[in-house]
Design a protein around this motif. Sequence first.
Motif, PDB file in Angstrom:
ATOM      1  N   PHE A 239      -3.648 -10.572   5.409  1.00  0.00           N
ATOM      2  CA  PHE A 239      -3.575  -9.872   4.124  1.00  0.00           C
ATOM      3  C   PHE A 239      -4.652  -8.795   4.030  1.00  0.00           C
ATOM      4  O   PHE A 239      -4.386  -7.640   3.659  1.00  0.00           O
ATOM      5  N   GLN A 240      -5.895  -9.141   4.400  1.00  0.00           N
ATOM      6  CA  GLN A 240      -6.975  -8.177   4.299  1.00  0.00           C
ATOM      7  C   GLN A 240      -6.879  -7.098   5.370  1.00  0.00           C
ATOM      8  O   GLN A 240      -7.232  -5.944   5.133  1.00  0.00           O
ATOM      9  N   LEU A 241      -6.403  -7.451   6.547  1.00  0.00           N
ATOM     10  CA  LEU A 241      -6.191  -6.422   7.576  1.00  0.00           C
ATOM     11  C   LEU A 241      -5.162  -5.391   7.105  1.00  0.00           C
ATOM     12  O   LEU A 241      -5.309  -4.189   7.361  1.00  0.00           O
ATOM     13  N   ARG A 242      -4.119  -5.867   6.419  1.00  0.00           N
ATOM     14  CA  ARG A 242      -3.152  -4.933   5.836  1.00  0.00           C
ATOM     15  C   ARG A 242      -3.839  -4.045   4.806  1.00  0.00           C
ATOM     16  O   ARG A 242      -3.592  -2.833   4.747  1.00  0.00           O
ATOM     17  N   ASP A 243      -4.710  -4.632   3.998  1.00  0.00           N
ATOM     18  CA  ASP A 243      -5.438  -3.857   3.002  1.00  0.00           C
ATOM     19  C   ASP A 243      -6.318  -2.796   3.666  1.00  0.00           C
ATOM     20  O   ASP A 243      -6.440  -1.672   3.171  1.00  0.00           O
ATOM     21  N   ASP A 244      -6.925  -3.166   4.799  1.00  0.00           N
ATOM     22  CA  ASP A 244      -7.762  -2.205   5.525  1.00  0.00           C
ATOM     23  C   ASP A 244      -6.925  -1.032   6.043  1.00  0.00           C
ATOM     24  O   ASP A 244      -7.384   0.118   6.018  1.00  0.00           O
ATOM     25  N   LEU A 245      -5.724  -1.309   6.521  1.00  0.00           N
ATOM     26  CA  LEU A 245      -4.844  -0.221   6.955  1.00  0.00           C
ATOM     27  C   LEU A 245      -4.476   0.678   5.783  1.00  0.00           C
ATOM     28  O   LEU A 245      -4.472   1.906   5.900  1.00  0.00           O
ATOM     29  N   LEU A 246      -4.174   0.056   4.636  1.00  0.00           N
ATOM     30  CA  LEU A 246      -3.817   0.846   3.463  1.00  0.00           C
ATOM     31  C   LEU A 246      -4.999   1.679   2.974  1.00  0.00           C
ATOM     32  O   LEU A 246      -4.812   2.774   2.430  1.00  0.00           O
ATOM     33  N   GLY A 247      -6.220   1.174   3.182  1.00  0.00           N
ATOM     34  CA  GLY A 247      -7.404   1.915   2.773  1.00  0.00           C
ATOM     35  C   GLY A 247      -7.614   3.199   3.558  1.00  0.00           C
ATOM     36  O   GLY A 247      -8.353   4.085   3.123  1.00  0.00           O
ATOM     37  N   VAL A 248      -6.959   3.298   4.711  1.00  0.00           N
ATOM     38  CA  VAL A 248      -7.047   4.511   5.530  1.00  0.00           C
ATOM     39  C   VAL A 248      -5.730   5.282   5.521  1.00  0.00           C
ATOM     40  O   VAL A 248      -5.721   6.513   5.377  1.00  0.00           O
TER      41      VAL A 248
END
Length: 356
Positions: A239-248
């Motif tokens: 979930f957080q790795l997906r959030d990190d991708l969305l943050g970029v």
Amino acid sequence: MASDQWDGEEFRTAVQAALDTFLDEQAATLTPLGPDAARLLDEARRAVSGGKRFRAAFCYWGYQAVRPEVEDEAALARACASLELLHASALVHDDLMDASDTRRGRPATHRAFEAEHRSDGWRGDPEQYGAAAAILLGDLLLSWSEELLRRCGLPAERVGPALAVFDACRTEVIAGQFLDVSVQARGRADVDTAMTVLRYKSAKYSIERPLHIGAALAGADAATLERLSAFGLPLGEAFQLRDDLLGVFGDPATTGKPAGDDLVEGKRTVLVALALDAAPDEDAALLDRALGRPLDETEVDRLRDVIDASGAHAQVEEVIAALAEHAVTGLAQAGVQERAGEVLRQLASAATQRAV
């Protein structure tokens, strides 16, 4: 709650109603303090309005994974809503620490209070005023989150163990947040360090601990909580790795944040750590220098190209898929109730494949 879908309108409405009712109760306490307290409460209402309600949903279905018949839907909705107060607290503080300007397409709390100070021509530093207001609101939301769980109305012999999990959850997320700001201050983080930050700042409190709290409210023992971790922890990391991708790479129109916001904020995420490891020296140096400074759209696009070319973007996608698969396997072995298991699988898909 009749719907089997985690994001059913009925569920979201019940959680929002629980939050609204609780804040109405707090208004009775705060009203005698005058208009300043009313402004604080108004911002609290905005902070808990909307959102995906993932944490509340995992709490609800963590309960049903153990006890499929809910004896008091309203009480369970209040318990689930307590996690949304915790989340709102974390976001208010996180936005201040990251100097973020927006949240969900509107001014971040510290920016909203700062703008009010400036427009009214008050004395002192508007930025300091906004920071003070955000700290106090975040603290208030954190305090209220425990109060709402403690007073949710479920049996005290089950609320007690849930509060013990809630204590651990708050300790983990606050410590994880400090790890994050320390990593940013040092300006370096390897992949292992970035994963530790990810796990404690977000993964555990986003999915694993809400599952545990719901299960504890249903009377689960320690062994059951451990089995649920085999699902919740890898899913939280995905979930957080997906959030990190969305943050970029996320679209500002859907994320409500500026393009490349994590780059501007200098986030030393797993994605960034992988890119710095794999990119050619010149590209790695460019990325490293750019982190934590203002970037225009062209510069963001250039850094996205660096991350893509390094293979980090594709590698994180592969890790997300592997972690999600691992989580579903753990769920299958956890022995949860069939209906809850199906909805938790739906939640797993929604949490890892979302675009916002």
